[in-house]
Scaffold this active site. Sequence first.
Site, PDB file in Angstrom:
ATOM      1  N   ASP A 102     -13.004  31.037  -3.115  1.00  0.00           N
ATOM      2  CA  ASP A 102     -13.631  32.628  -3.691  1.00  0.00           C
ATOM      3  C   ASP A 102     -14.439  33.437  -2.506  1.00  0.00           C
ATOM      4  O   ASP A 102     -15.083  32.662  -1.875  1.00  0.00           O
ATOM      5  CB  ASP A 102     -14.336  32.299  -4.923  1.00  0.00           C
ATOM      6  N   LYS A 139     -11.938  37.580  -5.560  1.00  0.00           N
ATOM      7  CA  LYS A 139     -12.465  37.467  -6.777  1.00  0.00           C
ATOM      8  C   LYS A 139     -13.914  37.735  -6.784  1.00  0.00           C
ATOM      9  O   LYS A 139     -14.842  37.092  -6.785  1.00  0.00           O
ATOM     10  CB  LYS A 139     -12.425  36.075  -7.126  1.00  0.00           C
ATOM     11  N   MET A 191     -22.320  38.445 -14.064  1.00  0.00           N
ATOM     12  CA  MET A 191     -21.774  39.549 -13.902  1.00  0.00           C
ATOM     13  C   MET A 191     -22.387  40.687 -14.567  1.00  0.00           C
ATOM     14  O   MET A 191     -21.709  41.571 -15.126  1.00  0.00           O
ATOM     15  CB  MET A 191     -20.144  39.290 -14.225  1.00  0.00           C
TER      16      MET A 191
HETATM   17  N1  SAH Z   1     -18.700  29.863 -11.823  1.00  0.00           N
HETATM   18  C1  SAH Z   1     -19.744  30.516 -11.315  1.00  0.00           C
HETATM   19  C2  SAH Z   1     -19.932  31.930 -11.994  1.00  0.00           C
HETATM   20  C3  SAH Z   1     -18.881  32.848 -11.589  1.00  0.00           C
HETATM   21  S1  SAH Z   1     -18.988  34.437 -12.216  1.00  0.00           S
HETATM   22  C4  SAH Z   1     -21.331  29.742 -11.382  1.00  0.00           C
HETATM   23  O1  SAH Z   1     -21.051  28.551 -12.311  1.00  0.00           O
HETATM   24  O2  SAH Z   1     -22.137  29.931 -11.006  1.00  0.00           O
HETATM   25  C5  SAH Z   1     -19.859  35.260 -10.926  1.00  0.00           C
HETATM   26  C6  SAH Z   1     -21.314  35.702 -11.002  1.00  0.00           C
HETATM   27  O3  SAH Z   1     -21.929  34.566 -11.260  1.00  0.00           O
HETATM   28  C7  SAH Z   1     -21.973  36.620 -10.298  1.00  0.00           C
HETATM   29  O4  SAH Z   1     -21.406  38.044 -10.769  1.00  0.00           O
HETATM   30  C8  SAH Z   1     -23.229  36.421 -10.506  1.00  0.00           C
HETATM   31  O5  SAH Z   1     -23.687  37.109 -11.703  1.00  0.00           O
HETATM   32  C9  SAH Z   1     -23.475  34.994 -10.677  1.00  0.00           C
HETATM   33  N2  SAH Z   1     -23.811  34.147  -9.378  1.00  0.00           N
HETATM   34  C10 SAH Z   1     -22.844  33.433  -8.711  1.00  0.00           C
HETATM   35  N3  SAH Z   1     -23.383  33.224  -7.605  1.00  0.00           N
HETATM   36  C11 SAH Z   1     -24.819  33.665  -7.616  1.00  0.00           C
HETATM   37  C12 SAH Z   1     -25.980  33.582  -6.818  1.00  0.00           C
HETATM   38  N4  SAH Z   1     -25.874  32.687  -5.815  1.00  0.00           N
HETATM   39  N5  SAH Z   1     -27.005  34.277  -7.235  1.00  0.00           N
HETATM   40  C13 SAH Z   1     -27.162  35.040  -8.376  1.00  0.00           C
HETATM   41  N6  SAH Z   1     -26.093  35.024  -9.329  1.00  0.00           N
HETATM   42  C14 SAH Z   1     -25.064  34.484  -8.822  1.00  0.00           C
END
Ligand code: SAH
Length: 271
Positions: A39, A61, A175
Site C-alpha cells: 500500500d 490505496k 480517514m
Molecule cells: N489498517 C490501517 C488503517 C488503514 S486506513 C491501520 O490499522 O492503521 C488509513 C488511515 O489510517 C489513514 O487515513 C489514517 O487515518 C490512519 N493512519 C494510518 N497510518 C497512520 C499514521 N502513521 N499516523 C496517523 N494516522 C495513520
Amino acid sequence: MTAIDRGTVWLVGAGPGDPDLLTRKAERLLQSASVIFYDALVGPGVLALAPPLARLVPVGKRSGRHSKDQKTIDALIVEAALAGERVVRLKGGDPSIFGRATEELDACRAAGIAVHVCPGITAASAAAADLGLSLTLRGLARRLTFVTAHTVKGQSVDLDWQALADPQATLAVYMGKAAAADVSAGLIGAGLAPDTPVALVENASLPERSTFHTRLDLLPLAARTALGDGPALLLIGEALRQRDPAGPAQSGASVLADAGTTGVNSSYGSR
Ligand code: SAH
C-alpha cells in the site's frame, strides 16, 4: 521460523510506519517473500527490509489519489500465488482494521489458495504512544471505538452519531481529515460536549510526526490548519485530556487552556 510456502499468500500488517514497530514475524515473512504488493502508506523504511530479489509492486490505496481498484489487487495476488510465488500483501497498520482484508481473503480462498494474516500495530496505538497517553481510562473512558469517516468526494459522512456520542468512550477516527467538520457537527449535534478534548496525530511513529491538541468545536479549523499531507488520525474523548508533562503539549498555548485559539502545532521530531 515463519517462512512462506510457494503459492501461498500472507496479508501482513506493516504497522504505522516506523520499521521498528513491525512484528518479528512480519519481518521474517517479508524476508522470505518473492513478491510484495504494498500500500501507499507503507514507508520506505519497511520496504527496505525486503530481500534484494523480491519484486516490489505498489498497489496504491490513498484516498483521493490514483490507485488500483480492489478487484485488480485481488486478481494480482491470486495470479502471483497461482504462478507459485511466495506472496506478501503488505498493508499499513493492521490488515484487519479498515484494510479491505476480507476481499483479499475471499479472493484467495475462492481460488483455492492458502492465505494467512499477520497482525500489525494499528495507527491508533501508535498515535496514543506518540501522545504519551492511554486511550482508555478507568471510570472515564470505558469504551474505545475505531471508526472510519472515509467519504466519497463531495458527500458528507453518514455515521450513527447518537451511538458514537458517548462521553465515556474514546473515538479513534480513521480517514477522518476531510470529514472533520461533519464529525464535529455530528457529535455535538448528538449531545457530546463542545469542549470535549481532541488530539490530531499525523504521521504517527515517524520522525515527521506531529500532534495537535484541540477541542471538538474547534476540530474543523484545527484539521484545516494543523494537518499536512500525511495520514492522520482524529482522537476524541476525555482520555485525550491527559498530558505528558515532558511532551509537546506543554510547548505553547493550547486550545483546551484558551478556547479562543486553535493552539500550537506541537510536534516531536524534525518539524
Ligand atoms: N489498517 C490501517 C488503517 C488503514 S486506513 C491501520 O490499522 O492503521 C488509513 C488511515 O489510517 C489513514 O487515513 C489514517 O487515518 C490512519 N493512519 C494510518 N497510518 C497512520 C499514521 N502513521 N499516523 C496517523 N494516522 C495513520
